[in-house]
Design an enzyme around this catalytic site. Structure first.
Site, PDB file in Angstrom:
ATOM      1  N   ASP A   9       0.863  -1.177   0.000  1.00  0.00           N
ATOM      2  CA  ASP A   9       0.000   0.000   0.000  1.00  0.00           C
ATOM      3  C   ASP A   9       0.907   1.237   0.000  1.00  0.00           C
ATOM      4  O   ASP A   9       2.085   1.158   0.375  1.00  0.00           O
ATOM      5  CB  ASP A   9      -0.874  -0.015   1.259  1.00  0.00           C
ATOM      6  CG  ASP A   9      -1.677   1.257   1.427  1.00  0.00           C
ATOM      7  OD1 ASP A   9      -2.398   1.635   0.498  1.00  0.00           O
ATOM      8  OD2 ASP A   9      -1.536   1.886   2.497  1.00  0.00           O
ATOM      9  N   ASP A  11      -0.356   5.116   0.671  1.00  0.00           N
ATOM     10  CA  ASP A  11      -0.698   6.163   1.636  1.00  0.00           C
ATOM     11  C   ASP A  11      -0.770   5.630   3.058  1.00  0.00           C
ATOM     12  O   ASP A  11      -1.447   4.640   3.340  1.00  0.00           O
ATOM     13  CB  ASP A  11      -2.024   6.831   1.267  1.00  0.00           C
ATOM     14  CG  ASP A  11      -1.867   7.749   0.065  1.00  0.00           C
ATOM     15  OD1 ASP A  11      -0.834   8.422  -0.026  1.00  0.00           O
ATOM     16  OD2 ASP A  11      -2.784   7.784  -0.776  1.00  0.00           O
TER      17      ASP A  11
END
Length: 234
Positions: A9, A11
């Site tokens: 991932d 953010d």
């Protein structure tokens, strides 16, 4: 079992979204002549989070999310604004923010040298995420970046992970590892796809029994390396 395909991932895992968002909102609200910028941010930020959660649950479209979050914020303060225009300007401002967490680049460099294949999996807007990756200097470390807007689906949908699997040469689900901070998108998505996953949890948040359950919890990047090192085939 050793791992080969690491699905990161972006953010709040590698990219410091909160700082990026804060700076971009300061600029946007400043351009709009907002007197109390903090008050606007205090309303907008939780609203935006709620809208993204609704989008993850497929309750609203990304188009609705993007075009209404700013118009609703200004409406809350009795002001009328064109939400679509503000969204375009915000996207440009946010795409220029490339803040990364300390140690993120070192982590990716170490993993790449260790022979792992690195991929990014992100729910977001293509122009924003591509811009931020470029500014951050993270882009060269990933063999491919999977962005929900481009794919037409988003985490935690099983479809998102199925598309990722089909796009990676030689992909083997038993050698794939998802690493992310969000229980509702990253970890739930990994569970939906039957993948091993690490919950990146630097704040030490509690894990409830009703939450999607990660394979392991890591508090920092060193923990990620420790997890992988312990599982290398001898």
């Amino acid at each position: 079992m050793s791992y080969k395909f690491l699905l990161f991932d972006l953010d709040r895992t590698l990219l410091d979204f909160d700082t990026a968002e804060d700076k971009a909102l300061d600029q946007l609200f400043g351009q709009e002549g907002v007197a109390d910028i903090q008050a606007f941010k205090s309303y907008y930020i939780p609203l935006n989070e709620q809208l993204w959660k609704a989008h993850e649950r497929e309750e609203i479209s990304k188009d609705t999310l993007v075009k209404t979050r700013f118009s609703r914020t200004f409406a809350h303060f009795g002001l009328e604004r064109n939400g679509e225009d503000l969204a375009k300007r915000y996207q440009e401002l946010l795409s220029q923010q490339g803040q990364v967490f300390p140690g993120a680049i070192t982590l990716l460099e170490t993993l790449r040298k260790g022979g792992y294949e690195l991929y990014a999996i992100t729910n977001g807007i293509t122009a924003i995420q591509k811009g931020r990756l470029t500014v951050s200097s993270l882009a060269p470390y990933f063999k491919k970046v999977f962005i929900s807007e481009q794919m037409g689906t988003q985490k935690p949908s099983r479809t998102f992970f199925d598309l990722v699997a089909r796009a990676i040469p030689g992909y083997d689900a038993t050698q794939a590892l998802v690493i992310g901070d969000s229980l509702t998108s990253d970890i739930q998505g990994a569970v939906n796809a039957g993948l091993t996953c690490l919950w990146y949890n630097p704040k030490g948040l509690a894990l409830d029994k009703d939450d999607p359950q990660p394979t392991a919890v890591v508090k920092d990047f060193d923990d990620v390396l420790t997890f992988l090192s312990a599982r290398k085939d001898k």
